[in-house]
Design a protein around this motif. Structure first.
Motif, mmCIF file in Angstrom:
data_model
loop_
_atom_site.group_PDB
_atom_site.id
_atom_site.type_symbol
_atom_site.label_atom_id
_atom_site.label_comp_id
_atom_site.label_asym_id
_atom_site.label_seq_id
_atom_site.Cartn_x
_atom_site.Cartn_y
_atom_site.Cartn_z
ATOM 1 N N ASP B 387 25.436 -4.334 -11.117
ATOM 2 C CA ASP B 387 24.658 -4.021 -9.917
ATOM 3 C C ASP B 387 23.257 -4.613 -10.079
ATOM 4 N N PRO B 388 23.083 -5.852 -9.621
ATOM 5 C CA PRO B 388 21.778 -6.498 -9.837
ATOM 6 C C PRO B 388 20.623 -5.831 -9.088
ATOM 7 N N THR B 389 20.932 -4.997 -8.083
ATOM 8 C CA THR B 389 19.820 -4.382 -7.334
ATOM 9 C C THR B 389 18.999 -3.449 -8.227
ATOM 10 N N ARG B 390 19.608 -3.000 -9.326
ATOM 11 C CA ARG B 390 18.836 -2.147 -10.245
ATOM 12 C C ARG B 390 17.676 -2.914 -10.893
ATOM 13 N N ASN B 391 17.753 -4.224 -10.856
ATOM 14 C CA ASN B 391 16.642 -5.043 -11.383
ATOM 15 C C ASN B 391 15.810 -5.641 -10.256
ATOM 16 N N ASP B 392 15.937 -5.048 -9.062
ATOM 17 C CA ASP B 392 15.240 -5.639 -7.909
ATOM 18 C C ASP B 392 13.724 -5.573 -8.004
ATOM 19 N N HIS B 393 13.216 -4.670 -8.827
ATOM 20 C CA HIS B 393 11.747 -4.604 -8.977
ATOM 21 C C HIS B 393 11.238 -5.715 -9.890
ATOM 22 N N LEU B 394 12.171 -6.487 -10.439
ATOM 23 C CA LEU B 394 11.765 -7.540 -11.381
ATOM 24 C C LEU B 394 11.866 -8.929 -10.754
ATOM 25 N N GLN B 395 10.798 -9.674 -10.892
ATOM 26 C CA GLN B 395 10.800 -11.101 -10.543
ATOM 27 C C GLN B 395 10.832 -11.803 -11.896
ATOM 28 N N PRO B 414 22.250 -18.029 -20.839
ATOM 29 C CA PRO B 414 21.331 -16.931 -20.492
ATOM 30 C C PRO B 414 20.941 -16.935 -19.014
ATOM 31 N N ARG B 415 20.819 -18.120 -18.426
ATOM 32 C CA ARG B 415 20.473 -18.203 -17.003
ATOM 33 C C ARG B 415 21.606 -17.629 -16.144
ATOM 34 N N TYR B 416 22.832 -17.894 -16.583
ATOM 35 C CA TYR B 416 23.998 -17.382 -15.867
ATOM 36 C C TYR B 416 24.003 -15.844 -15.897
ATOM 37 N N ILE B 417 23.680 -15.298 -17.056
ATOM 38 C CA ILE B 417 23.628 -13.827 -17.173
ATOM 39 C C ILE B 417 22.513 -13.279 -16.279
ATOM 40 N N ILE B 418 21.349 -13.901 -16.340
ATOM 41 C CA ILE B 418 20.215 -13.410 -15.525
ATOM 42 C C ILE B 418 20.569 -13.494 -14.037
ATOM 43 N N ASN B 419 21.160 -14.590 -13.623
ATOM 44 C CA ASN B 419 21.480 -14.754 -12.195
ATOM 45 C C ASN B 419 22.529 -13.753 -11.720
ATOM 46 N N ASN B 420 23.312 -13.232 -12.655
ATOM 47 C CA ASN B 420 24.307 -12.228 -12.277
ATOM 48 C C ASN B 420 23.812 -10.794 -12.434
ATOM 49 N N THR B 421 22.654 -10.643 -13.072
ATOM 50 C CA THR B 421 22.142 -9.280 -13.269
ATOM 51 C C THR B 421 20.836 -9.034 -12.520
ATOM 52 N N CYS B 422 20.247 -10.093 -11.973
ATOM 53 C CA CYS B 422 18.977 -9.956 -11.257
ATOM 54 C C CYS B 422 19.058 -10.763 -9.955
ATOM 55 N N ASN B 423 18.374 -10.287 -8.944
ATOM 56 C CA ASN B 423 18.382 -11.018 -7.667
ATOM 57 C C ASN B 423 17.217 -11.989 -7.533
ATOM 58 N N HIS B 424 16.225 -11.844 -8.395
ATOM 59 C CA HIS B 424 15.021 -12.679 -8.236
ATOM 60 C C HIS B 424 14.740 -13.428 -9.527
ATOM 61 N N PHE B 425 15.189 -14.664 -9.563
ATOM 62 C CA PHE B 425 14.976 -15.475 -10.761
ATOM 63 C C PHE B 425 14.263 -16.769 -10.371
ATOM 64 N N TYR B 426 13.224 -17.112 -11.096
ATOM 65 C CA TYR B 426 12.444 -18.316 -10.783
ATOM 66 C C TYR B 426 12.216 -19.120 -12.059
ATOM 67 N N GLU B 427 12.461 -20.411 -11.959
ATOM 68 C CA GLU B 427 12.260 -21.287 -13.119
ATOM 69 C C GLU B 427 10.792 -21.691 -13.235
ATOM 70 N N MET B 428 10.350 -21.870 -14.456
ATOM 71 C CA MET B 428 9.030 -22.466 -14.690
ATOM 72 C C MET B 428 9.142 -23.985 -14.493
ATOM 73 N N PRO B 429 8.014 -24.710 -14.438
ATOM 74 C CA PRO B 429 8.096 -26.160 -14.189
ATOM 75 C C PRO B 429 8.989 -26.888 -15.197
ATOM 76 N N GLU B 430 9.572 -27.959 -14.710
ATOM 77 C CA GLU B 430 10.611 -28.699 -15.442
ATOM 78 C C GLU B 430 10.168 -29.129 -16.851
ATOM 79 N N ASN B 431 8.910 -29.554 -16.998
ATOM 80 C CA ASN B 431 8.496 -30.043 -18.325
ATOM 81 C C ASN B 431 8.052 -28.925 -19.272
#
Lengths: 172, 536
Positions: B387-395, B414-431
């Motif tokens: 239930d990723p909504t439980r992590n909805d307070h987290l960006q 790890p990104r796959y796990i985060i994307n399935n457990t959190c609704n708000h995931f943002y990458e830092m710049p590519e470099n």
């Protein structure tokens, strides 16, 4: 012409000279790198310096000093607080601006009207330096706080067991 | 007559330009905030390492053996012969400078000797003097220099201003791994008893008790009992793991920081909940309760010795394979060295997930599976209710740990796990992510307290990228899969980007995991209210 207008006219030159003067305090190889690499993520120190001096310039010329400017000032002093320099060196960069403005306005500054304004501008630069010193000390203190907080976190379970931290979730 | 006083304008005329120094002179400035305490003799004695004595890096006399120069140079000769990579790295650098501005310590300190090329040059110049004809004949002109006490001190200073993160090696057109040069430099320094307390303490503890913190078996068990109580408070479920159980299918090993420190324990709670939910046939060991290997920061032999405790314990418990928790250098050692040192581990079986049947081909030699691979495989096969909504307070943003990213190429799991457990995931710049990730600034045993300034310098480029996603997306959680990151990114964030917290990926999973028979969750693993349950 009003002092602020004169300064705005010379903004690009003043900022460039100020930036260069700050770079002069670094080793020559580092100064080159700070000057040449513009990517804010590949060269964060250069970005901090640029944003900070632009913010201060806006502040002393009566333009809007935004929250972002305030953050960039904080960032600059955070950087100065951990770099291998003395407290006076850490805030010295603010005073460079005085010399540069005096030099840039040497032809206009001695008209009576402008001279008084220049004096109050310099007082404002002095105030900014004091503000920077406060920030410097704040961040130095933060370093010591980080050390003690880290020890507490590392021994979190020990502190819980010895009742120095709430022992169970219900107690928290 | 009183001395002539300077006029105000003369006083104001301060020259801020640093003096031009010729780097080859060897200036060993040991400055506060840069160095870690020297190792206490008892730690060196515990593992039979040379020259145990009380010493302080700021002392003039480092109490070296009389023949220290011979020991250092003989050690160098031995390693030049033993490791072809080291020999090549000493010879082939053309000083193009591609690595120069890629080092987080250089970007944070502005000290040119922290350019990877110049840091390596400190050792290379000694190599030229004693091992190449041009250096022997031409000396300074060929970039060679004598190994003097000052040069030795300089090598020590900069060998402990490198976190062996290998970011520079990604950009080197010759593929020179500067981390390997630092590793050898530290090995040579260890021959003279020049190591730090923060590294040698964990080494000695690990040798004696099987973990860095020196936790005895009953302490490990009671710490986990505390976590089990907390899990019961959060979920209403009593989790009952086993310890030192012979015949279990899987041995689980994680860094001991997860058993003791905050926020590592929340990640550990995530593991415990996951394994309980799966009904996994696994056991903890209180004898090999440490994935981390600080021996890796002293010498190859010490690292090898400490590493074997894991296999030895797996053998004793007769498990089939080994699952490893979230850690950085632990995985560098497990992935890159275990097989060479102790392989093939033919007393174990090729790892197969008992839940999905996936065969971990990549681990068939070492029999060591990373938990991010294991968990992402479970999610992929829809074996977990989340239930990723439980992590909805987290960006959330994700910090690739240097060792798992550049050392073993774990990017997606790890990104796959985060994307399935959190609704708000943002990458830092590519470099600043994946293989170009910036180090936390505290790896390779530099996470001591006395060098906090240096750690803040080293972590500056990483923090700068976090600040960017915080401003842009309101990021408030920095996820990672490394115990040292969990410990050290917290102060880094508190200094540079206040308001951003730090968590292991399995803490996020523990919060999102819907467990069979659980009560309605109102708090997360830290005891904080879940979003929308603030009044409950």
């Amino acid at each position: 012409m009003a002092l602020n207008n004169l300064l705005k006219e010379k903004e690009a030159v003043i900022l460039k000279r100020w930036f260069d003067a700050i770079l002069e305090t670094y080793a020559p190889e580092t100064a080159n790198q700070l000057r040449q690499v513009h990517d804010p993520f590949a060269n964060p120190a250069s970005q901090s310096i640029r944003q900070c001096i632009e913010g201060i310039f806006r502040k002393i010329t009566g333009q809007i000093f935004t929250e972002k400017d305030s953050l960039s000032l904080e960032n600059m002093l955070k950087l100065r607080a951990i770099q291998d320099i003395t407290p006076s060196q850490a805030v010295s960069f603010v005073f460079f601006l005085k010399m540069i403005i005096r030099d840039e306005l040497k032809n206009e500054a001695y008209s009576a009207a402008l001279y008084n304004k220049l004096l109050s501008l310099e007082s404002e630069i002095d105030e900014t330096a004091l503000l920077c010193f406060d920030l410097y000390v704040k961040h130095r203190q933060k370093i010591y706080e980080l050390k003690s907080e880290e020890i507490k976190r590392a021994a979190f379970m020990l502190l819980r067991k010895s009742n120095q931290q709430p022992c169970s979730m219900e107690e928290r | 007559m009183p001395p002539k006083l300077p006029k105000p304008e003369e006083l104001a005329n301060v020259n801020y330009k640093p003096p031009k120094k010729w780097w080859q002179k060897g200036t060993a400035e040991i400055k506060e905030g840069f160095w870690c305490f020297g190792s206490r003799p008892k730690y060196l004695q515990a593992v039979d390492m040379p020259n145990p004595r009380e010493w302080k890096p700021t002392d003039e006399d480092w109490k070296l053996p009389d023949n220290w120069r011979e020991i250092f140079l003989e050690g160098m000769a031995e390693r030049l012969q033993k490791y072809r990579s080291f020999h090549l790295f000493m010879d082939i650098c053309v000083r193009c400078g591609a690595c120069a501005d890629k080092c987080h310590f250089y970007l944070g300190t502005g000290d040119p000797k922290n350019m990877p090329v110049l840091r390596a040059e400190l050792l290379r110049s000694v190599y030229r003097k004693y091992f190449t004809p041009s250096g022997k004949l031409l000396g300074k002109i060929a970039g060679a220099r004598e190994l003097t006490p000052d040069v030795l001190k300089e090598i020590w200073t900069y060998a402990f201003q490198c976190t062996e993160c290998r970011r520079c090696s990604v950009f080197c057109p010759y593929g020179i791994d500067t981390a390997e040069i630092t590793i050898i430099a530290r090995e040579l320094l260890n021959l003279l008893g020049l190591n730090t307390d923060w590294i040698m303490g964990p080494v000695a503890n690990s040798y004696r008790t099987g973990n860095h913190l020196g936790l005895e078996p009953h302490t490990i068990k009671s710490n986990i009992d505390f976590m089990l109580d907390d899990i019961e408070t959060v979920t209403g479920i009593k989790v009952e793991p086993s310890f030192n159980r012979k015949g279990a299918e899987i041995l689980f090993v994680t860094p001991s920081g997860d058993l003791f420190g905050e926020p590592g324990i929340y990640t550990c709670m995530g593991y415990l909940m996951l394994f309980h939910e799966l009904g996994l046939d696994y056991t903890w060991s209180t004898m090999a309760a440490e994935g981390g290997n600080f021996g890796f920061f002293t010498s190859n032999d010490m690292a090898k010795k400490l590493a074997y405790k894991i296999y030895s314990e797996a053998k004793r418990l007769k498990v089939k394979w080994i699952l490893g928790g979230e850690c950085g250098h632990m995985w560098r050692v497990w992935n890159q060295y275990f097989d060479t040192w102790h392989g093939p581990a033919d007393f174990l079986e090729a790892p197969v997930s008992p839940i999905t049947g996936t065969r971990f081909e990549n681990a068939k030699g070492s029999k060591l599976v990373h938990i991010a691979e294991f968990t992402s495989d479970l999610i992929r096969h829809k074996k977990l209710s989340l239930d990723p909504t439980r992590n909805d307070h987290l960006q959330v943003t994700f910090h690739d740990s240097c060792n798992t990213a550049r050392g073993m190429g774990i990017f997606e799991e790890p990104r796959y796990i985060i994307n399935n457990t959190c609704n708000h995931f943002y990458e830092m710049p590519e470099n600043t992510i994946r293989e170009k990730t910036f180090c936390c600034g505290s790896g390779s045993g530099l996470n001591a307290g006395e060098n906090m300034e240096q750690r803040m310098r080293g972590g500056f480029p990483r923090a700068n990228a976090v600040q960017y996603v915080k401003e842009r997306h309101g990021v408030n959680m920095l996820a990672n899969i490394c115990a040292i990151d969990r410990a050290t990114l917290k102060p880094l964030m508190d200094y540079w980007v206040p308001g951003v917290n730090v968590a292991g990926v399995h803490e996020l999973l523990g919060n999102a995991l819907i467990m069979k028979g659980e009560k309605e969750r109102v708090i997360d693993l830290r005891g904080e209210p879940l979003p929308g349950k603030e009044g409950a």
